[in-house]
Scaffold this active site. Sequence first.
Site, PDB file in Angstrom:
ATOM      1  N   CYS A   1      36.231  43.722  15.521  1.00 42.32           N
ATOM      2  CA  CYS A   1      36.873  44.241  14.309  1.00 42.32           C
ATOM      3  C   CYS A   1      36.655  45.751  14.292  1.00 42.32           C
ATOM      4  O   CYS A   1      36.166  46.325  15.273  1.00 42.32           O
ATOM      5  CB  CYS A   1      36.315  43.572  13.055  1.00 42.32           C
ATOM      6  SG  CYS A   1      34.604  43.969  12.689  1.00 42.32           S
TER       7      CYS A   1
ATOM      8  N   ASP B   1      30.191  43.546  10.425  1.00 37.34           N
ATOM      9  CA  ASP B   1      30.440  42.679   9.267  1.00 37.34           C
ATOM     10  C   ASP B   1      31.075  41.357   9.708  1.00 37.34           C
ATOM     11  O   ASP B   1      30.395  40.372   9.925  1.00 37.34           O
ATOM     12  CB  ASP B   1      31.342  43.386   8.253  1.00 37.34           C
ATOM     13  CG  ASP B   1      30.592  44.445   7.456  1.00 37.34           C
ATOM     14  OD1 ASP B   1      29.361  44.328   7.332  1.00 37.34           O
ATOM     15  OD2 ASP B   1      31.233  45.381   6.960  1.00 37.34           O
TER      16      ASP B   1
END
Length: 228
Positions: free
Chosen positions: A12, A17
Amino acid sequence: MERCRSSVVIHCSDGWDRTAQLSGLAMLLMDSYYRTIEGFEILIEKEWISYGHKFQQRYGHGDSKHNDEQRAPIFVQFIDAVWQITQQFPCAFEFNDYFLITVLDHLYSCLFGTFLGNSDQQRKKEHVSDNTVSLWTFVNSRKREYVNPLYSPELHDHVLFPVASMRRMQLWTAYYMRWNPRFRPQESEHERNKELFLLCELLREKVAGLQKEVEDKALATAAVQVQI
């Protein structure tokens, strides 16, 4: 990955996260070791702490700016997802609900150094490991409280395939609603689990004793037959 025998790259924008969420859940489902207390501690250390999840920024440790847009319950979402899986496979995990609740409580308490700072570099610079105690030291010193009495590793030593449906999702009342007196059970679930764990231990010892008795009788019978 299991069915197609293929490798997967998780990526990502930053990598601390959603990447940690996906990789952590994938490892939990594929490898039964990470469903043990020790394995889950290592999973959090590896996929979250060492890889740089910004605990201080995401949970506002020492920060009074409650409207900071960088705050986000990413790790809480991960633990909730783990709990959802434990509800579908109640015998596949060595740890119980109380273990997950303890992890989340001390995510915010700052009593231990495990979730302090935003990176390993920051923690080393501020000597966190020298000045604080690890949460895992606390947990492992009272490990019996966190053991799932229904844990059966021999039955679930394989990849888990949970049903990813909204209909199977539940509200984790033991965590989110525990301070609401309407949702508080008359009997402590934690105490009930401890009693059940002790009962299971007694039953295992009894079974082991009976198995030894049967084996001794079989050996004695075989010896008599040899003599005849």
